[in-house]
Design an enzyme around this catalytic site. Structure first.
Site, PDB file in Angstrom:
ATOM      1  N   HIS A  17      14.872  -1.615  18.690  1.00  0.00           N
ATOM      2  CA  HIS A  17      14.834  -0.533  18.785  1.00  0.00           C
ATOM      3  C   HIS A  17      15.261  -0.149  17.154  1.00  0.00           C
ATOM      4  O   HIS A  17      14.566   0.476  16.300  1.00  0.00           O
ATOM      5  CB  HIS A  17      16.132   0.358  18.981  1.00  0.00           C
ATOM      6  N   LYS A  41      16.520   8.352  35.325  1.00  0.00           N
ATOM      7  CA  LYS A  41      16.599   7.031  35.141  1.00  0.00           C
ATOM      8  C   LYS A  41      18.009   6.396  35.421  1.00  0.00           C
ATOM      9  O   LYS A  41      18.112   4.943  35.448  1.00  0.00           O
ATOM     10  CB  LYS A  41      16.371   6.609  33.668  1.00  0.00           C
ATOM     11  N   ARG A  90       5.815  -3.646  22.906  1.00  0.00           N
ATOM     12  CA  ARG A  90       6.333  -5.032  22.778  1.00  0.00           C
ATOM     13  C   ARG A  90       4.907  -5.795  23.119  1.00  0.00           C
ATOM     14  O   ARG A  90       4.943  -6.895  22.654  1.00  0.00           O
ATOM     15  CB  ARG A  90       7.516  -5.270  23.738  1.00  0.00           C
ATOM     16  N   SER A 128      16.469  -2.763  26.909  1.00  0.00           N
ATOM     17  CA  SER A 128      17.684  -2.611  27.273  1.00  0.00           C
ATOM     18  C   SER A 128      17.906  -3.025  28.602  1.00  0.00           C
ATOM     19  O   SER A 128      19.221  -3.536  28.950  1.00  0.00           O
ATOM     20  CB  SER A 128      17.706  -1.036  27.199  1.00  0.00           C
TER      21      SER A 128
HETATM   22  P1  ADP Z   1      12.291   4.834  27.213  1.00  0.00           P
HETATM   23  O1  ADP Z   1      13.000   4.977  28.502  1.00  0.00           O
HETATM   24  O2  ADP Z   1      11.917   6.148  26.591  1.00  0.00           O
HETATM   25  O3  ADP Z   1      11.225   3.843  27.433  1.00  0.00           O
HETATM   26  P2  ADP Z   1      13.766   3.025  25.719  1.00  0.00           P
HETATM   27  O4  ADP Z   1      15.094   3.081  24.960  1.00  0.00           O
HETATM   28  O5  ADP Z   1      13.555   1.874  26.601  1.00  0.00           O
HETATM   29  O6  ADP Z   1      13.258   4.181  25.989  1.00  0.00           O
HETATM   30  O7  ADP Z   1      12.746   2.773  24.494  1.00  0.00           O
HETATM   31  C1  ADP Z   1      12.235   3.547  23.494  1.00  0.00           C
HETATM   32  C2  ADP Z   1      11.081   3.032  22.859  1.00  0.00           C
HETATM   33  O8  ADP Z   1      11.290   1.839  22.150  1.00  0.00           O
HETATM   34  C3  ADP Z   1       9.900   2.716  23.790  1.00  0.00           C
HETATM   35  O9  ADP Z   1       8.578   2.981  23.199  1.00  0.00           O
HETATM   36  C4  ADP Z   1       9.964   1.144  23.916  1.00  0.00           C
HETATM   37  O10 ADP Z   1       8.585   0.779  24.146  1.00  0.00           O
HETATM   38  C5  ADP Z   1      10.337   0.929  22.588  1.00  0.00           C
HETATM   39  N1  ADP Z   1      11.150  -0.451  22.506  1.00  0.00           N
HETATM   40  C6  ADP Z   1      12.201  -0.883  23.432  1.00  0.00           C
HETATM   41  N2  ADP Z   1      12.762  -2.029  23.147  1.00  0.00           N
HETATM   42  C7  ADP Z   1      12.136  -2.617  22.183  1.00  0.00           C
HETATM   43  C8  ADP Z   1      11.739  -3.669  21.482  1.00  0.00           C
HETATM   44  N3  ADP Z   1      12.588  -4.868  21.805  1.00  0.00           N
HETATM   45  N4  ADP Z   1      10.880  -3.838  20.422  1.00  0.00           N
HETATM   46  C9  ADP Z   1      10.168  -2.703  20.206  1.00  0.00           C
HETATM   47  N5  ADP Z   1      10.075  -1.506  20.683  1.00  0.00           N
HETATM   48  C10 ADP Z   1      11.130  -1.423  21.886  1.00  0.00           C
END
Ligand code: ADP
Length: 163
Positions: A17, A41, A90, A128
């Site tokens: 992130h 979630k 990703r 995450s």
């Molecule tokens: P959500 O539940 O809305 O998907 P996340 O916190 O899992 O929220 O992710 C927020 C955003 O960050 C999403 O667009 C996700 O694809 C992106 N994201 C999560 N992990 C990574 C990572 N390791 N590298 C790049 N983007 C990421």
């Protein structure tokens, strides 16, 4: 003033992130990292906890702020006078859902653009969900999250069974 919203669950925030945030701030005057309430979630961390972890992680980054929101994302984007939504991509597996989400948000408000950013290769495997799983099983997540997030995970799982 070009403002982007980077929305997500951030349960918890990872270095992936942070990588996206640092890339986005090069393109915008201001990036607001917006922690979604996301009741559906069943997050590990509460909204307040997730927000506090994000806030601490971006404190040192100029032009980046943390916020929390509930409800429709496009409405939040308008309320913050932002022009764009930033999302991270990703792998191909992210694409289908992100594509659907972006087009739905465009349908709801055609003035709001979605921008996708790809993290450094080392973070393409990072999520995450995996970080939580490793921490729960007692593994070292120090390479994947900032130190204060690592501590918060350790606290969450302290005393829980690790097998
Ligand atoms: P959500 O539940 O809305 O998907 P996340 O916190 O899992 O929220 O992710 C927020 C955003 O960050 C999403 O667009 C996700 O694809 C992106 N994201 C999560 N992990 C990574 C990572 N390791 N590298 C790049 N983007 C990421």
């Amino acid at each position: 003033m070009r403002t982007a919203i980077y929305p997500g669950s951030f349960d918890p925030l990872t270095n992936g992130h942070l990588d996206v945030i640092q890339r986005a701030v090069k393109l915008f005057d201001r990036v607001i990292v917006a922690v979604a309430k996301n009741d559906g979630k069943q997050p590990l961390f509460t909204l307040d906890e997730r927000f506090a972890l994000v806030k601490k992680a971006v404190k040192h980054l100029p032009n980046v702020e943390a916020d929390a929101f509930d409800g429709l994302l496009v409405e939040y984007v308008v309320s913050r006078k932002a022009q764009a939504i930033v999302r991270g991509l990703r792998a191909v597996s992210d694409f289908e859902f992100e594509f659907q989400l972006a087009l739905m948000n465009r349908k709801l408000n055609e003035n709001v653009e979605t921008i996708f950013m790809m993290p450094k290769e080392t973070y393409t495997f990072l999520s995450s969900r995996l970080v939580k799983e490793i921490a729960r099983l007692g593994g070292d997540v120090g390479a994947f999250v900032p130190a204060h997030v690592q501590n918060a995970l350790a606290k969450k799982f302290a005393g829980t069974k690790r097998s």
